[in-house]
Design a protein around this motif. Structure first.
Motif, short mmCIF file in Angstrom:
data_model
loop_
_atom_site.label_atom_id
_atom_site.label_comp_id
_atom_site.label_asym_id
_atom_site.label_seq_id
_atom_site.Cartn_x
_atom_site.Cartn_y
_atom_site.Cartn_z
N GLY A 1 21.43 -8.46 -158.72
CA GLY A 1 20.24 -9.17 -158.23
C GLY A 1 19.97 -10.47 -158.95
N PRO A 2 19.73 -10.44 -160.26
CA PRO A 2 19.49 -11.69 -160.98
C PRO A 2 20.68 -12.63 -160.91
CG PRO A 2 19.72 -9.86 -162.52
CD PRO A 2 19.56 -9.27 -161.16
N ALA A 3 21.89 -12.06 -160.83
CA ALA A 3 23.08 -12.91 -160.72
C ALA A 3 23.05 -13.70 -159.41
CB ALA A 3 24.34 -12.05 -160.79
N SER A 4 22.79 -13.02 -158.30
CA SER A 4 22.79 -13.71 -157.01
C SER A 4 21.66 -14.73 -156.92
CB SER A 4 22.67 -12.71 -155.86
OG SER A 4 21.40 -12.10 -155.83
N GLN A 5 20.52 -14.43 -157.54
CA GLN A 5 19.39 -15.36 -157.50
C GLN A 5 19.70 -16.65 -158.25
OE1 GLN A 5 16.24 -12.71 -158.92
NE2 GLN A 5 15.38 -12.65 -156.88
N ILE A 6 20.29 -16.52 -159.43
CA ILE A 6 20.56 -17.72 -160.22
C ILE A 6 21.64 -18.56 -159.53
CG2 ILE A 6 22.35 -16.76 -161.75
CD1 ILE A 6 21.00 -18.25 -164.05
N ILE A 7 22.58 -17.91 -158.85
CA ILE A 7 23.61 -18.63 -158.11
C ILE A 7 23.00 -19.36 -156.92
CG2 ILE A 7 25.66 -18.34 -156.66
CD1 ILE A 7 26.42 -15.96 -158.55
N GLN A 8 22.11 -18.69 -156.18
CA GLN A 8 21.49 -19.31 -155.02
C GLN A 8 20.57 -20.47 -155.39
OE1 GLN A 8 20.38 -16.70 -151.54
NE2 GLN A 8 20.70 -15.08 -153.05
N GLU A 9 20.08 -20.46 -156.61
CA GLU A 9 19.23 -21.57 -157.06
C GLU A 9 20.04 -22.79 -157.47
OE1 GLU A 9 15.78 -22.24 -157.34
OE2 GLU A 9 15.88 -20.69 -155.81
N GLY A 10 21.36 -22.68 -157.42
CA GLY A 10 22.21 -23.84 -157.70
C GLY A 10 22.72 -23.94 -159.11
N PHE A 11 22.40 -22.97 -159.98
CA PHE A 11 22.93 -23.01 -161.34
C PHE A 11 24.43 -22.75 -161.29
CE2 PHE A 11 23.89 -21.34 -165.56
CZ PHE A 11 23.22 -22.24 -166.38
N ALA A 12 25.18 -23.42 -162.14
CA ALA A 12 26.65 -23.29 -162.16
C ALA A 12 27.05 -21.96 -162.79
CB ALA A 12 27.27 -24.45 -162.92
N ALA A 13 26.90 -20.91 -162.02
CA ALA A 13 27.20 -19.56 -162.52
C ALA A 13 28.04 -18.81 -161.51
CB ALA A 13 25.92 -18.80 -162.82
N GLY A 14 28.77 -17.83 -162.00
CA GLY A 14 29.55 -16.94 -161.15
C GLY A 14 29.32 -15.51 -161.57
N TYR A 15 29.66 -14.60 -160.66
CA TYR A 15 29.47 -13.18 -160.93
C TYR A 15 30.73 -12.45 -160.50
CZ TYR A 15 27.46 -8.46 -160.53
OH TYR A 15 27.20 -7.11 -160.66
N THR A 16 31.23 -11.59 -161.37
CA THR A 16 32.49 -10.91 -161.07
C THR A 16 32.49 -9.50 -161.67
OG1 THR A 16 34.90 -11.13 -161.19
CG2 THR A 16 33.65 -11.76 -163.16
N ILE A 17 33.40 -8.69 -161.19
CA ILE A 17 33.64 -7.37 -161.77
C ILE A 17 35.00 -7.43 -162.47
CG2 ILE A 17 33.80 -4.89 -161.34
CD1 ILE A 17 31.10 -6.14 -160.57
N PRO A 18 35.03 -7.49 -163.80
CA PRO A 18 36.30 -7.61 -164.52
C PRO A 18 37.21 -6.40 -164.28
CG PRO A 18 34.47 -8.27 -165.92
CD PRO A 18 33.88 -7.62 -164.71
N LYS A 19 38.45 -6.54 -164.73
CA LYS A 19 39.47 -5.54 -164.43
C LYS A 19 39.13 -4.16 -164.98
CE LYS A 19 42.36 -6.80 -168.44
NZ LYS A 19 43.67 -7.32 -168.87
N GLU A 20 38.34 -4.09 -166.06
CA GLU A 20 37.99 -2.78 -166.62
C GLU A 20 36.88 -2.08 -165.82
OE1 GLU A 20 39.44 -5.51 -169.87
OE2 GLU A 20 37.75 -5.60 -168.45
N GLY A 21 36.31 -2.80 -164.85
CA GLY A 21 35.37 -2.19 -163.94
C GLY A 21 33.91 -2.48 -164.21
N GLY A 22 33.08 -2.02 -163.28
CA GLY A 22 31.62 -2.14 -163.36
C GLY A 22 31.01 -0.91 -162.73
N LEU A 23 29.68 -0.88 -162.71
CA LEU A 23 28.96 0.28 -162.19
C LEU A 23 28.20 -0.07 -160.92
CD1 LEU A 23 27.44 1.60 -165.55
CD2 LEU A 23 29.59 2.29 -164.45
N ALA A 24 27.93 0.93 -160.12
CA ALA A 24 27.14 0.75 -158.92
C ALA A 24 26.14 1.90 -158.79
CB ALA A 24 28.04 0.69 -157.68
#
Length: 367
Positions: A250-273
């Motif tokens: 959520g906060p990741a998508s918001q900061i990206i949509q506001e135009g900040f130079a950020a990215g969001y990814t799930i690294p190879k070791e994984g993430g949670l849902a």
């Protein structure tokens, strides 16, 4: 359903964009309970001002919202009330609702009072993780992933590994919430973060948790600050205090949509849902009103889209994706490869492992 990922507002700016109107009015039955009140504990944006206003107008029920920012605080407040709950509806995270169920703080969902349950995406409505003890205990509202938020000016390409969080070159430029990051770090170190393989071997689980604790203490100098509220992540990125963060989608998508130079990814070791949902407090004083509210909340994809825009998370309501624009879909989305690296938190093993993690988290803070 394609898992479109997406706690809130960036320096008063993120989420301030127009939420849109509920183009197709949802149907709300007239209030039939004697009370004209409803008390809801909610994270920011899960109940939009527009929805609240329409619900109150259509039913004559006054909705009192108490902001929630921490699952532990909410849990402790409910326990302290000793069954005389001030809330009719509370908002539990999917990886933590078992605590509320096991402490007998919640009531299971009565599907005879939920005429709109079929509006929830089938893969979610029928998922194992919305249930415990063969009963459904809440209405899932948004889907959440935990991944890596990074500053593209520092790392133009998406980091492939969580190792960036422990790289000496990034000392003082990382941030995470200890409990939310813990299982990811367990996986990073080669342990079983889900703890499923440790259920019959508690000592093995304890050894894995201890080793992860010691590793995080060893790398404590890399952390700018352990955050509590997700707004802290956004503020640290904007101020330049952090370049890498374990973050909710959520906060990741918001900061990206506001135009900040950020990215969001799930690294190879994984993430949670997991999902956030609304749950009915056991012995709720305004039970009928609570069901009217929950049924209306999931009635229309227009409200689902409004929730997406106010929280940055992906909605569970069918048809929501079609109402989002291309920029919103891009900020919310993960590639199939990234989605495949996500692990749903198992509510049956979560009680076992989180008791150990919570204790270890306090030891890390005190170190």
């Amino acid at each position: 359903m394609t898992f479109q990922t997406t706690r809130r507002t960036l320096l008063g700016g993120i989420g301030a964009t127009a939420l849109g109107t509920l183009a197709a009015p949802y149907l709300i039955r007239p209030a039939f309970a004697q009370s004209k009140e409803l008390n809801v504990w909610s994270y920011s944006g899960f109940v939009t001002d527009e929805f609240k206003g329409k619900f109150e107008k259509d039913t004559g029920i006054t909705v009192n919202i108490r902001p929630v920012s921490d699952q532990g605080e909410q849990f402790n407040l409910m326990v302290a009330e000793n069954g005389n709950h001030s809330a009719d509806i509370v908002c539990c995270a999917g990886h933590r609702f078992y605590q509320f169920v096991d402490k007998e703080l919640l009531a299971p969902i009565d599907f005879n009072k939920m005429t709109n349950w079929n509006k929830i995406d089938d893969s979610i409505a029928n998922a194992k993780w919305v249930s415990r003890r063969d009963q459904v205990w809440g209405v899932p509202i948004v889907l959440v992933s935990t991944g890596l938020l990074y500053n593209k000016e520092v790392s133009p390409a998406a980091p492939e590994s969580w190792s960036v969080m422990f790289d000496p070159a990034n000392a003082g430029k990382t941030t995470y919430q200890i409990q939310d990051f813990y299982q990811i770090v367990m996986n990073y170190l080669g342990y079983d973060g889900s703890a499923a393989s440790y259920v019959d071997d508690p000592q093995k689980a304890q050894d894995a948790v201890n080793a992860t604790r010691d590793f995080l203490i060893q790398h404590k100098d890399k952390v700018r600050r352990y955050y509590d509220a997700a707004t802290e992540i956004q503020q640290m990125f904007v101020s330049g205090d952090a370049d890498f963060a374990q973050a909710g989608s959520g906060p990741a998508s918001q900061i990206i949509q506001e135009g900040f130079a950020a990215g969001y990814t799930i690294p190879k070791e994984g993430g949670l849902a997991y999902a956030y949902g609304f749950n009915i407090a056991k012995g709720a004083k305004n039970l009928d009103n609570a069901y009217l509210f929950l049924d209306a909340l999931i009635a229309s994809p227009e409200n689902g889209a409004a929730i997406v825009r106010s929280t940055g998370y992906s909605s569970t309501i069918k048809g929501t994706d079609a109402l989002l624009n291309d920029a919103e879909r891009e900020a919310l989305g993960l590639t199939p490869e990234e989605t495949g690296r996500l692990s749903w938190v198992d509510v049956e093993t979560a009680p076992f492992i989180f008791d150990l993690i919570d204790k270890a988290a306090e030891e890390i803070r005190a170190a």
